[in-house]
Design an enzyme around this catalytic site. Structure first.
Site, PDB file in Angstrom:
ATOM      1  N   LEU A 127      13.309  20.556 -16.988  1.00  0.00           N
ATOM      2  CA  LEU A 127      14.038  20.709 -17.980  1.00  0.00           C
ATOM      3  C   LEU A 127      13.975  22.153 -18.846  1.00  0.00           C
ATOM      4  O   LEU A 127      14.750  22.630 -19.585  1.00  0.00           O
ATOM      5  CB  LEU A 127      13.793  19.793 -19.261  1.00  0.00           C
ATOM      6  CG  LEU A 127      14.161  18.292 -18.679  1.00  0.00           C
ATOM      7  CD1 LEU A 127      13.477  17.232 -19.680  1.00  0.00           C
ATOM      8  CD2 LEU A 127      15.402  18.134 -18.820  1.00  0.00           C
ATOM      9  N   GLY A 128      12.660  22.605 -18.712  1.00  0.00           N
ATOM     10  CA  GLY A 128      12.086  23.983 -19.005  1.00  0.00           C
ATOM     11  C   GLY A 128      11.055  24.505 -18.754  1.00  0.00           C
ATOM     12  O   GLY A 128      10.173  23.674 -18.485  1.00  0.00           O
ATOM     13  N   GLY A 153       3.229  25.097 -20.704  1.00  0.00           N
ATOM     14  CA  GLY A 153       3.607  24.004 -19.766  1.00  0.00           C
ATOM     15  C   GLY A 153       5.150  24.095 -19.353  1.00  0.00           C
ATOM     16  O   GLY A 153       6.165  24.626 -20.037  1.00  0.00           O
ATOM     17  N   ASP A 169       4.838  24.382 -35.899  1.00  0.00           N
ATOM     18  CA  ASP A 169       5.988  25.349 -35.078  1.00  0.00           C
ATOM     19  C   ASP A 169       7.233  24.642 -35.410  1.00  0.00           C
ATOM     20  O   ASP A 169       7.993  24.563 -34.526  1.00  0.00           O
ATOM     21  CB  ASP A 169       5.515  25.180 -33.850  1.00  0.00           C
ATOM     22  CG  ASP A 169       6.357  26.099 -32.911  1.00  0.00           C
ATOM     23  OD1 ASP A 169       6.641  27.126 -33.130  1.00  0.00           O
ATOM     24  OD2 ASP A 169       6.404  25.802 -31.535  1.00  0.00           O
TER      25      ASP A 169
END
Length: 525
Positions: free
Chosen positions: A21-22, A27, A146
């Site tokens: 996914l990315g 990570g 964040d």
């Protein structure tokens, strides 16, 4: 860093990997299927930090462990549910609920493609749905740290707060231990002093609001030091909501609302119509739900999208003599320079993507990503040189839609070290058949002496711009820097470009790239 896990690999005798996914700073994220829950989709996060020194690895691992502990501690329908945390084959994994939906960043880009932004009614509704989540989190002594439009998703009509990777336990008696957050979104005390309070999360939420309301990035909305109200002229809201946002954005933490509940109470004074936002919203947009982008002084639209796409050769020959590693390093080094170049023109919204081609082609950064939040996903090399496969996919993305007719000419940078192994000319034809394919500023970088200069020149399609040569890592950094900054500055300039689709002249004026002198460095490739 260990390589990506291949599709259909079984992890922990339970989770079947489907796709990547990315890649974030800490990570790599996979979509997986839980075989013990009737193939239910889940998200598998692997600890695989990028660009982190050996000395920083323990801290990075601590942040990854912290996210698992925080998710395990929080039980809320608007936060991904924690499932498992384990280590296998020297890889550390976190498993959590898969959230069906889109990030608010992607929803905003969809609006911008139609010259639309979020309305006050939508943002107020977002606040009323998300502030109770923050209240619950803060009451448990947890700070997100964040919050941004990339870390909020719309799922089944309800906003969801994701990515607690830098979240922390609130301890007022403990000195600051880390300086984390997202520049532009996080307040001064968090980024510069390492202090984070509930009001720091509220500040970041207010930044999300003015970004969604204006379609502009934070660095264009706030003064560098005192958070002045430059954003006020860029959005259309009631005075009451503007006052609430102003207090949330106060430079001094003690001058802000001190809790999410205080903001919720203040919002009671605003009467707005209910909205029903769907990730599958169709255009044209209903005026009562959406709002047009506000004009800047002088009547110009707030931003125009500028799509920048790297097209990277990842064939097996790129593994020889460290070429693929040099490419990764060069692009990572140039990102700060690209951010600076983009900051020089606030009327252009720079959106980055990258596609790799070897045996076939695959988007490694599939979504148009704002330069402010862009992170490079390191490439690996194997397979053939299927250039046409990449060009077909790029051509598909340059159709209108999804391309906005108001967009600036896109920038396409092709980087290759060899000869195409497929019918590349068919891919070129597909690219040039698209209006934005013809109007694109196309730059090519030849890595090593075996690169096919004729093919690269055909890709460029302009007789007065030649492929850039890079026969060693230092030259590659220099050429990528020019292709990514000088070209970006020229493309984002308010200059006109040819309207006849001709390939014989550049769409905008370019500076001349600095020559890479022979003998300056030892040629490696």
């Amino acid at each position: 860093m260990k390589p990506e896990i291949s599709p259909n690999t079984i992890i922990h005798k339970r989770y079947r990997i489907h796709d990547v996914l990315g890649q974030g700073g800490l990570g790599r994220t996979y979509l997986a299927f839980d075989q013990e829950r009737f193939e239910e989709r889940c998200v598998l996060k692997e600890f695989a930090p990028v660009g982190i020194s050996e000395q920083s690895l323990p801290k990075a691992r601590e942040l990854f462990n912290r996210e698992a502990k925080i998710l395990h501690q929080i039980k809320h329908p608007q936060i991904p549910e924690f499932s498992a945390f384990f280590e296998e084959d020297e890889r550390l994994f976190l498993v959590q609920q898969f959230i069906e939906g889109e990030t608010y960043a992607k929803l905003l880009y969809q609006r911008l493609d139609h010259n639309q932004v979020f309305s006050e009614a939508e943002v107020v509704q977002l606040f009323k749905a998300l502030l109770p989540v923050l209240s619950t989190v803060h009451d448990q002594g947890i700070l997100h740290r964040d919050i941004s439009i990339d870390n909020m998703m719309l799922s089944n009509g309800m906003p969801v707060l994701i990515d607690f990777g830098v979240g922390t336990q609130l301890n007022l008696n403990q000195p600051p231990s880390s300086f984390v957050g997202k520049p532009g979104y996080s307040p001064f005390e968090q980024l510069s002093e390492g202090r984070c309070l509930p009001s720091s999360d509220l500040y970041a939420l207010a930044i999300c609001a003015i970004v969604l309301l204006s379609g502009r990035q934070p660095n264009h909305l706030l003064a560098p030091k005192n958070g002045s109200a430059a954003w006020r002229s860029c959005i259309t809201v009631t005075d009451t909501f503007a006052q609430i946002l102003s207090r949330m954005l106060a430079f001094l933490p003690e001058e802000r609302y001190q809790s999410a509940d205080e903001v919720l109470y203040a919002l009671q004074a605003i009467k707005v119509p209910a909205t029903n936002l769907s990730v599958n919203a169709q255009f044209p947009i209903v005026p009562d739900v959406f709002t047009s982008m506000p004009d800047l002084p002088g009547g110009e639209m707030a931003t125009r999208p500028l799509h920048f796409i790297w097209i990277c050769d990842c064939s097996s020959s790129m593994e020889i003599d460290g070429k693929i590693q040099a490419l990764n390093t060069a692009i990572e080094e140039v990102i700060p320079h690209m951010k600076a170049a983009a900051g020089d023109n606030p009327n252009a919204q720079v959106l980055l993507r990258a596609i790799r081609f070897s045996t076939g082609a695959k988007w490694v950064i599939p979504e148009p990503t704002p330069i402010e939040s862009f992170r490079w996903n390191p490439l690996t090399a194997d397979g053939d040189t299927d250039l046409a496969a990449a060009l077909f996919q790029v051509a598909e993305q340059l159709k209108s839609p999804p391309m906005n007719t108001r967009a600036l000419p896109p920038v396409l940078v092709l980087i290759s070290d060899g000869h195409p192994t497929d019918q590349y000319i068919e891919g070129l034809n597909a690219l040039f058949e698209q209006f934005w394919g013809r109007k694109a500023i196309r730059v090519a970088i030849a890595i090593g002496r075996d690169a096919d200069y004729e093919v690269l020149q055909q890709f460029i399609g302009h007789s007065n711009l030649k492929p850039l040569r890079a026969n060693n890592p230092e030259a590659l950094v220099r050429q990528i820097k020019w292709a990514s900054t000088a070209v970006l500055k020229a493309a984002s300039a308010p200059a006109s470009f040819a309207k006849d689709g001709s390939l014989n002249s550049l769409p905008i004026p370019l500076s001349t790239p600095s020559p890479v002198l022979s003998g300056t460095y030892d040629d490696r490739w």
